[in-house]
Design a protein around this motif. Sequence first.
Motif, PDB file in Angstrom:
ATOM      1  N   LEU A  39      30.261  62.057  52.863  1.00  0.00           N
ATOM      2  CA  LEU A  39      30.669  62.157  53.564  1.00  0.00           C
ATOM      3  C   LEU A  39      32.252  61.298  53.717  1.00  0.00           C
ATOM      4  CD1 LEU A  39      27.402  61.262  55.825  1.00  0.00           C
ATOM      5  CD2 LEU A  39      28.404  63.495  55.589  1.00  0.00           C
ATOM      6  N   GLY A  40      32.745  61.219  52.406  1.00  0.00           N
ATOM      7  CA  GLY A  40      34.093  60.500  52.655  1.00  0.00           C
ATOM      8  C   GLY A  40      35.169  61.156  54.078  1.00  0.00           C
ATOM      9  N   ASN A  41      36.716  60.569  53.856  1.00  0.00           N
ATOM     10  CA  ASN A  41      37.514  61.477  54.888  1.00  0.00           C
ATOM     11  C   ASN A  41      37.511  63.456  55.062  1.00  0.00           C
ATOM     12  OD1 ASN A  41      38.850  58.606  53.881  1.00  0.00           O
ATOM     13  ND2 ASN A  41      39.417  59.795  51.756  1.00  0.00           N
TER      14      ASN A  41
ATOM     15  N   ASP B 209      25.584  60.023  51.674  1.00  0.00           N
ATOM     16  CA  ASP B 209      26.211  59.979  50.578  1.00  0.00           C
ATOM     17  C   ASP B 209      25.895  58.806  50.894  1.00  0.00           C
ATOM     18  OD1 ASP B 209      29.536  59.834  51.313  1.00  0.00           O
ATOM     19  OD2 ASP B 209      28.801  57.980  51.105  1.00  0.00           O
ATOM     20  N   LEU B 210      26.490  57.991  49.406  1.00  0.00           N
ATOM     21  CA  LEU B 210      25.877  56.754  49.287  1.00  0.00           C
ATOM     22  C   LEU B 210      26.223  55.625  50.005  1.00  0.00           C
ATOM     23  CD1 LEU B 210      27.639  56.166  45.739  1.00  0.00           C
ATOM     24  CD2 LEU B 210      25.428  56.348  45.392  1.00  0.00           C
ATOM     25  N   ARG B 211      27.053  56.006  51.122  1.00  0.00           N
ATOM     26  CA  ARG B 211      27.320  55.047  51.804  1.00  0.00           C
ATOM     27  C   ARG B 211      26.064  54.672  53.184  1.00  0.00           C
ATOM     28  NH1 ARG B 211      33.518  54.378  51.281  1.00  0.00           N
ATOM     29  NH2 ARG B 211      33.659  57.174  51.429  1.00  0.00           N
TER      30      ARG B 211
ATOM     31  N   PHE C 274      40.234  56.103  48.806  1.00  0.00           N
ATOM     32  CA  PHE C 274      39.053  57.090  47.690  1.00  0.00           C
ATOM     33  C   PHE C 274      37.940  56.739  47.271  1.00  0.00           C
ATOM     34  CE2 PHE C 274      43.268  59.398  47.495  1.00  0.00           C
ATOM     35  CZ  PHE C 274      42.963  61.516  48.556  1.00  0.00           C
ATOM     36  N   TYR C 275      37.313  56.509  47.522  1.00  0.00           N
ATOM     37  CA  TYR C 275      35.362  55.682  47.513  1.00  0.00           C
ATOM     38  C   TYR C 275      36.269  55.162  45.801  1.00  0.00           C
ATOM     39  CZ  TYR C 275      31.177  54.516  46.041  1.00  0.00           C
ATOM     40  OH  TYR C 275      29.785  54.311  45.514  1.00  0.00           O
ATOM     41  N   GLN C 276      35.482  54.310  45.766  1.00  0.00           N
ATOM     42  CA  GLN C 276      36.516  53.555  44.422  1.00  0.00           C
ATOM     43  C   GLN C 276      37.194  54.253  43.904  1.00  0.00           C
ATOM     44  OE1 GLN C 276      32.016  53.414  42.011  1.00  0.00           O
ATOM     45  NE2 GLN C 276      31.355  51.755  43.571  1.00  0.00           N
TER      46      GLN C 276
ATOM     47  N   LEU D 152      45.657  68.627  37.659  1.00  0.00           N
ATOM     48  CA  LEU D 152      44.340  68.540  38.273  1.00  0.00           C
ATOM     49  C   LEU D 152      44.094  69.084  39.238  1.00  0.00           C
ATOM     50  CD1 LEU D 152      44.438  64.695  37.491  1.00  0.00           C
ATOM     51  CD2 LEU D 152      44.683  67.255  36.111  1.00  0.00           C
ATOM     52  N   TYR D 153      45.202  70.060  40.311  1.00  0.00           N
ATOM     53  CA  TYR D 153      44.863  70.357  41.136  1.00  0.00           C
ATOM     54  C   TYR D 153      45.026  72.085  41.542  1.00  0.00           C
ATOM     55  CZ  TYR D 153      43.178  69.158  46.252  1.00  0.00           C
ATOM     56  OH  TYR D 153      42.960  68.863  47.258  1.00  0.00           O
ATOM     57  N   PRO D 154      44.636  72.728  40.722  1.00  0.00           N
ATOM     58  CA  PRO D 154      45.409  73.642  41.029  1.00  0.00           C
ATOM     59  C   PRO D 154      44.974  75.086  42.285  1.00  0.00           C
ATOM     60  CG  PRO D 154      43.982  74.156  39.402  1.00  0.00           C
ATOM     61  CD  PRO D 154      43.472  72.622  40.353  1.00  0.00           C
TER      62      PRO D 154
HETATM   63  N1  LIG Z   1      40.471  70.859  51.015  1.00  0.00           N
HETATM   64  C1  LIG Z   1      41.698  70.497  50.945  1.00  0.00           C
HETATM   65  O1  LIG Z   1      41.745  70.243  51.311  1.00  0.00           O
HETATM   66  C2  LIG Z   1      41.071  68.453  50.583  1.00  0.00           C
HETATM   67  C3  LIG Z   1      41.461  68.143  51.409  1.00  0.00           C
HETATM   68  C4  LIG Z   1      40.541  66.467  50.614  1.00  0.00           C
HETATM   69  C5  LIG Z   1      40.109  66.131  49.608  1.00  0.00           C
HETATM   70  N2  LIG Z   1      39.137  67.991  49.406  1.00  0.00           N
HETATM   71  C6  LIG Z   1      38.667  67.255  48.224  1.00  0.00           C
HETATM   72  O2  LIG Z   1      36.694  66.927  49.368  1.00  0.00           O
HETATM   73  C7  LIG Z   1      36.370  65.512  48.117  1.00  0.00           C
HETATM   74  C8  LIG Z   1      36.317  64.238  48.954  1.00  0.00           C
HETATM   75  O3  LIG Z   1      37.672  63.586  48.984  1.00  0.00           O
HETATM   76  P1  LIG Z   1      37.452  62.982  50.026  1.00  0.00           P
HETATM   77  O4  LIG Z   1      39.006  63.088  50.400  1.00  0.00           O
HETATM   78  O5  LIG Z   1      36.434  62.800  51.441  1.00  0.00           O
HETATM   79  O6  LIG Z   1      37.301  61.926  48.862  1.00  0.00           O
HETATM   80  P2  LIG Z   1      36.341  60.265  49.680  1.00  0.00           P
HETATM   81  O7  LIG Z   1      36.472  58.687  48.946  1.00  0.00           O
HETATM   82  O8  LIG Z   1      36.764  59.837  51.199  1.00  0.00           O
HETATM   83  O9  LIG Z   1      34.808  61.047  49.734  1.00  0.00           O
HETATM   84  C9  LIG Z   1      34.114  61.055  48.848  1.00  0.00           C
HETATM   85  C10 LIG Z   1      32.827  60.461  49.380  1.00  0.00           C
HETATM   86  O10 LIG Z   1      31.687  60.958  48.283  1.00  0.00           O
HETATM   87  C11 LIG Z   1      31.126  59.865  48.670  1.00  0.00           C
HETATM   88  N3  LIG Z   1      29.457  59.820  47.197  1.00  0.00           N
HETATM   89  C12 LIG Z   1      30.265  59.547  46.150  1.00  0.00           C
HETATM   90  N4  LIG Z   1      29.755  59.370  45.169  1.00  0.00           N
HETATM   91  C13 LIG Z   1      28.313  60.254  45.928  1.00  0.00           C
HETATM   92  C14 LIG Z   1      27.202  60.132  45.424  1.00  0.00           C
HETATM   93  N5  LIG Z   1      26.942  59.945  44.062  1.00  0.00           N
HETATM   94  N6  LIG Z   1      26.492  60.748  46.263  1.00  0.00           N
HETATM   95  C15 LIG Z   1      26.675  61.305  47.209  1.00  0.00           C
HETATM   96  N7  LIG Z   1      27.665  60.638  47.956  1.00  0.00           N
HETATM   97  C16 LIG Z   1      28.151  60.488  46.892  1.00  0.00           C
HETATM   98  C17 LIG Z   1      31.413  58.582  48.238  1.00  0.00           C
HETATM   99  O11 LIG Z   1      30.442  57.398  48.451  1.00  0.00           O
HETATM  100  C18 LIG Z   1      32.630  58.887  49.583  1.00  0.00           C
HETATM  101  O12 LIG Z   1      32.142  59.063  50.844  1.00  0.00           O
HETATM  102  C19 LIG Z   1      37.585  65.850  46.536  1.00  0.00           C
HETATM  103  O13 LIG Z   1      36.782  66.353  46.100  1.00  0.00           O
HETATM  104  C20 LIG Z   1      38.439  66.803  47.496  1.00  0.00           C
HETATM  105  O14 LIG Z   1      39.524  66.942  45.974  1.00  0.00           O
HETATM  106  C21 LIG Z   1      39.475  68.455  49.578  1.00  0.00           C
END
Ligand SMILES: NC(=O)c1ccc[n+]([C@@H]2O[C@H](COP(=O)([O-])OP(=O)(O)OC[C@H]3O[C@@H](n4cnc5c(N)ncnc54)[C@H](O)[C@@H]3O)[C@@H](O)[C@H]2O)c1
Length: 462
Positions: A59-61, A83-85, A223-225, A239-241
């Motif tokens: 539940l990140g961004n 989510d972890l958080r 981004f988380y950590q 890395l992102y094709p």
């Molecule tokens: N399709 C798109 O346009 C698009 C856009 C942005 C991101 N993404 C993809 O979405 C994914 C997430 O990106 P983001 O920007 O949200 O990153 P982020 O870091 O904001 O979110 C990742 C979330 O995963 C959680 N997490 C990590 N380890 C975990 C675990 N073991 N158990 C449960 N939750 C866990 C973190 O707490 C965090 O909230 C990535 O794969 C990214 O490539 C895709």
Amino acid sequence: MDQHRRDFIKMTGLGLASAALPPVDTAMPLARPASAQLFNMCNYAAPKLETVRIGFIGLGNRGMAAVERMNKIAGVEIKAICDLREGKVNEAIQMVAGHGHKPQGYHTHPEIWKRLCERGDLDLVYIVTPWALHTPMAVFAMNHGKHVCVEVPAAKTIDECWQLVETSEKTRKHCMMTENCCYDFSELLTLNLARQGFFGEITHAEGAYIHNLQEYVFDKERFYQMWELKELSQRTGNLYPTHGLGPICQVMNINRGDAMDYLVSMSNNDFVMADTAKQLAAGDADFKPFVGKPFNGMMNTSTIRTKNGKTIMVQFDVASPRPYSRIQLVSGTQGAALKYPEPARIAKGHEWLSAEAYKALETTHTPPIVKKIGEAAKQVGGHGGMDFLMDWRTIDCLRNGLPLDQDVYDAALWSSVGPLSEWSVAHRSNSIDVPDFTRGSWKTNAPIDISMEKGGTTGVRL
Ligand SMILES: NC(=O)c1ccc[n+]([C@@H]2O[C@H](COP(=O)([O-])OP(=O)(O)OC[C@H]3O[C@@H](n4cnc5c(N)ncnc54)[C@H](O)[C@@H]3O)[C@@H](O)[C@H]2O)c1
């Protein structure tokens, strides 16, 4: 030594010198030997689901936005959120309460997501975590009887790609990589025009992910950590094709009439990230682990030849200060389309058509999905509406027992360009065979059905 190699040595006069060179092995290390397909998941229709019961992990961004979109689709029940958080979990639970969803929250333990996947009352697990967790979570969820939506890229290694394919075939569960760019408006228009023969035979296409992310990847809160910075500091290649590849592979019917054959990839050096890491580390110990790391090059360019003799070029650059682009060039025997730099354009010859002519084509060739749900998608937003089109379409297919537009072979293939490009870059850009994840069924698989003659029954709750 075979005749061909003897002739080559004679022709090039390499003689003795060539004896010292090791042969180039184009078989990917760790690639699985091909075995028979267990079941063809292309155009597979799972039994209809009246209500799609969803559990989210991450539940990140991006994950929070996915929950928000699903909250606006009828016929969905959000039953579990992980989510972890803990704070993120509570935030999401509150957000969906207004629409009557009462999800159970899972948080804190790094493997608590397994409890979510093990529940007996979920149909779909929607995975939005850092890249390294995508395949382990998707495989576990399918093995526990759930369809999967997984963010891009679905896999980081060729072995992971095969794990996804074999698990989806074995369990007969959908494994859809949520490649949202396939649902962007001009990409859908191009696909619709291509289907109607507007470009003639498509012979070449180009895609990319060119997006300056420097500010984000070095931001400790973004981004988380800092998981994305860790990826960029450990690997070299594309890395992102998948954003660049997804829409053009659909236009070219890759996996459905054509297949990728081999790939060649080249990266330049990193000229900024190592320096930034060093500067930041001087004042912040959190950046010390990044000092001296082999950061990814600024630009990766990969070219792919298909079995039917077409070509694809795909680029990756998240470090250069330049405007965003996914290129999206489609070139055929009778015309071409180019999305970036915007505005998108279409040509039938030397000149791009005028803005008025483009508009006219847009009006006459609006794809059925855009006619149906385009306005609602624009209201909801999410990259201009494409994210909502994707989620709505996925739910509508599941509810109507229709095949999904993206299957596990697409997820595996589009993701595989990451590790294949890494291999090629590490081997002086030698070519590498692209695995055939469909194990031959690409020859007979039908293209995706964009007619919307079936389905379209799912409502929107704005
Ligand atoms: N399709 C798109 O346009 C698009 C856009 C942005 C991101 N993404 C993809 O979405 C994914 C997430 O990106 P983001 O920007 O949200 O990153 P982020 O870091 O904001 O979110 C990742 C979330 O995963 C959680 N997490 C990590 N380890 C975990 C675990 N073991 N158990 C449960 N939750 C866990 C973190 O707490 C965090 O909230 C990535 O794969 C990214 O490539 C895709």
